[in-house]
Motif scaffolding. Sequence first.
Motif, short mmCIF file in Angstrom:
data_model
loop_
_atom_site.label_atom_id
_atom_site.label_comp_id
_atom_site.label_asym_id
_atom_site.label_seq_id
_atom_site.Cartn_x
_atom_site.Cartn_y
_atom_site.Cartn_z
N UNK A 51 7.63 -73.73 48.79
CA UNK A 51 7.66 -72.66 47.74
C UNK A 51 6.48 -72.72 46.82
N UNK A 52 5.10 -72.13 46.93
CA UNK A 52 4.32 -72.08 45.88
C UNK A 52 3.53 -73.35 46.06
N UNK A 53 3.56 -73.94 47.21
CA UNK A 53 2.90 -75.27 47.28
C UNK A 53 3.87 -76.45 47.01
N UNK A 54 4.91 -76.18 46.71
CA UNK A 54 6.02 -77.30 46.30
C UNK A 54 7.12 -77.32 47.34
N UNK A 77 -0.53 -55.96 57.83
CA UNK A 77 1.08 -55.96 58.29
C UNK A 77 1.49 -56.82 57.95
N UNK A 78 1.16 -58.32 58.39
CA UNK A 78 2.18 -59.34 58.29
C UNK A 78 2.14 -59.62 56.63
N UNK A 79 1.29 -59.50 55.99
CA UNK A 79 1.17 -59.76 54.16
C UNK A 79 2.42 -58.64 53.88
N UNK A 80 2.22 -57.28 54.22
CA UNK A 80 3.27 -56.36 53.80
C UNK A 80 4.77 -56.79 54.32
N UNK A 81 4.89 -57.34 55.60
CA UNK A 81 6.09 -57.60 56.03
C UNK A 81 6.70 -58.79 55.33
N UNK A 82 5.66 -59.70 54.90
CA UNK A 82 6.19 -61.04 54.33
C UNK A 82 6.45 -60.56 52.77
N UNK A 83 5.76 -59.51 52.27
CA UNK A 83 5.99 -59.46 50.83
C UNK A 83 7.57 -58.24 50.91
N UNK A 84 7.44 -57.44 51.65
CA UNK A 84 8.79 -56.83 51.86
C UNK A 84 9.76 -57.59 52.49
N UNK A 85 9.67 -58.65 53.09
CA UNK A 85 10.45 -59.58 53.78
C UNK A 85 11.14 -60.53 52.69
N UNK A 86 10.33 -60.91 51.82
CA UNK A 86 10.74 -61.63 50.41
C UNK A 86 11.49 -60.86 49.50
N UNK A 87 10.88 -59.40 49.49
CA UNK A 87 11.77 -58.55 48.46
C UNK A 87 12.97 -58.28 48.98
N UNK A 88 12.99 -58.11 50.47
CA UNK A 88 14.35 -57.75 51.00
C UNK A 88 15.37 -58.72 50.87
N UNK A 89 14.85 -59.99 51.39
CA UNK A 89 15.86 -61.13 51.03
C UNK A 89 16.29 -61.47 49.73
N UNK A 90 15.58 -61.05 49.01
CA UNK A 90 16.02 -61.34 47.46
C UNK A 90 16.98 -60.00 46.99
#
Length: 743
Positions: A230-233, A131-144
């Motif tokens: 962001x991606x290790x940077x 759920x956290x992965x989905x929320x994180x992915x959805x959150x990133x997509x939502x923010x974008x």
Amino acid sequence: MTNDLDDIENAQDVLRDAIESLKEGFALYDENNRLVMFNQRYAEMNKAVSHLLKPGLEWEILMRETARRGIYADAIGDEENWVSARLAGGIEFIQDYELRETDGRTYLVSVHPTRLGGFVVTREDITAKKQAEVEERDGDLLIRKVLDASSAIVTMARIGDGQILYRSPAALALFGPTKSARDHYVNPEERADFVTQLLADGRVDDLKLDLLNAKGNTFPASISSQLIDFKGEEVIVTSIIDLTVQTEADALMRQVMEAYPAAINMTHAETGEVLFATPEIEELFGSAHNSKSYYADPAERVRYLKDLHETGALKERRMEFIDASGRKFWGADSSRLIKFKGEDVIVSSTRDLTEEIALSEELSKQRELLFQNEKMSALGELLAGVAHELNNPLSVVVGHSLMLKEEITDPELTARINKIGSAAERCAKIVKTFLAMARQQPSKIENVDVAGVIETAADVAGYGNTSGDIAIVRNVSDNLPPIAADADQITQVIINLIINAEQALSRSGKGDLIEISAVSNPDTEMVEITVQDNGPGIPAAIRARIFEPFFTTKEVGEGTGIGLAFCHRIILSHGGQIRLDQSGATGTRFRITLPAAVREMSELDAPANAVSAPANLRALIVDDEVDVGELNAEILRREGFDVEFVSTGKEALKCLRTSNYDIFLSDLNMPDIDGRKIYETLVSQFPKMLERTAYITGDTMGQNSRALLTEAGLPYLEKPVSPAELRDLVAMLLAEQKDMPDG
């Protein structure tokens, strides 16, 4: 040898404790794909079939049952193929296989074959992680999406060279397709100062400076930046506000608030007009224009507003609200009073407490259940103590009365002996029932005819109804399956309920009918027995306490308060339930559910044959209760045994060292040398006597006694013992000796 057994038992306890401490579900299957052991987490993760999880359960049966119950979405409608596909390849190594159930939970399952041919199954609940992965992915997509759809000017750039990794459409329109954020600054030194401050503090808020737009024109701006990973940077995320267009900045702030995932409301203090509401508020209360409609009691808002004016802020204030569907619910409101455009405005956050209150009520019920169980345990200990004290004298009364009955031919004396024997046997049954209550399990499970039990209970209870004003009606379904139960205990439960009903009808003068019915439910494989009357019913104020030990509404001398507690304990010990159903307008109704029998009585359930002793058979009996020991000795002598009786363990061991015996009957609890020491001596010095030995004891509830009986595995009888039971025990020992191979 005893130490070795203790070491093995300790090792097993350590293993079980280690397995129970695992956060993952764990199950071990043997080479025949049968369940050997599992921990509580494994049962919780298989809660839909947890009642099936017992040692010996076949893996295939578990697979078929989970498919049949629709636990896994991909098995629904195609159960047979689903099971076949998982059984076709046998048990193979599986590492971190994600298994999704229809209830939405996700488990990480691993299967590891063992060297002995079995396999281990581990389950890890990764629902929250997924759920956290989905929320994180959805959150990133939502923010974008939000940023792409908004007028916010946002860039994400590297610290060193300023290369732009992301820019919002508004940033692209403002700055053009620049490659580096350095190109946005009028003065390069200003960026250097900005980066230095950012590296020191991790963020920069509302920094005022001049920037260059796409046309090369300078404009005043406010930038807020933060360092993120962001991606290790480490990169800089920057939001820019063009201060020349203040209205656009106001619109941006409103969009940010609307995207905030909380029920936040902004209302006019005096009028209640809704000035701003997040989607969560609209989802909770609907598209209301005035917050006064939120309150279940209009006067509550008046009190709330008064307190808010006095304190300026309120935290977690509980109030009853009305949601968009008209449902009343309790919520927690945190509010603050602010000035907005010169007027008092309330900024508040409201939280629905429905689930929290339900959880709290459930916890309260569980605490009450624990309290009831503790009281029942105390009752069990009391009953066990009473039963133990009665065992030995009852053994003497029961045994001698039955022996006299066999000897006396005079009809008058026989009638008196029958009365003594019946009374003693009734006391013995009560004692054994007390012990069954204390150990929380039936004393004798067999297939029981429900109709017969109800008929017996109604007849016995009917004897006490001499007035004839109360009718007892039986209504039993045809083809009712038998139940797996102790017939005497279930009969006593129904008798108690009938007598309680008769007393309630007689005392109140209201009602004249008691109905006993029974039906079966093939779906649940349970039989339901109902005892109901048309009397005054049980007052609501005491319904929650009726199953408490020693709670009674009867006068002193009329009741002990054990009756319904007894019923409750006996039914639970049979794997059933008893509950008060007060849904009717009048009367009292008790519903009992018990499991239907799953097998017919086998040969193992049949009573043993009576003893028939060949000549020259010798028996040794040891019991510190002389009357009991002599009685048992006399019973065996009449069967042709040469019996030697002693009253101490020391004398018994002396006899074993000097003579040979075909039967050895020993008490457990004796001073000095007790049943434990006798068993250890048999193991070490007289191993052949183990197959000839049985225990006769009045204490099966003591921890030491239970441990010895379990460890030794020798047959035993529980006092009071009848002559027939003693003969059956001896016959069984002789039969087992006859079946033993020579040597």
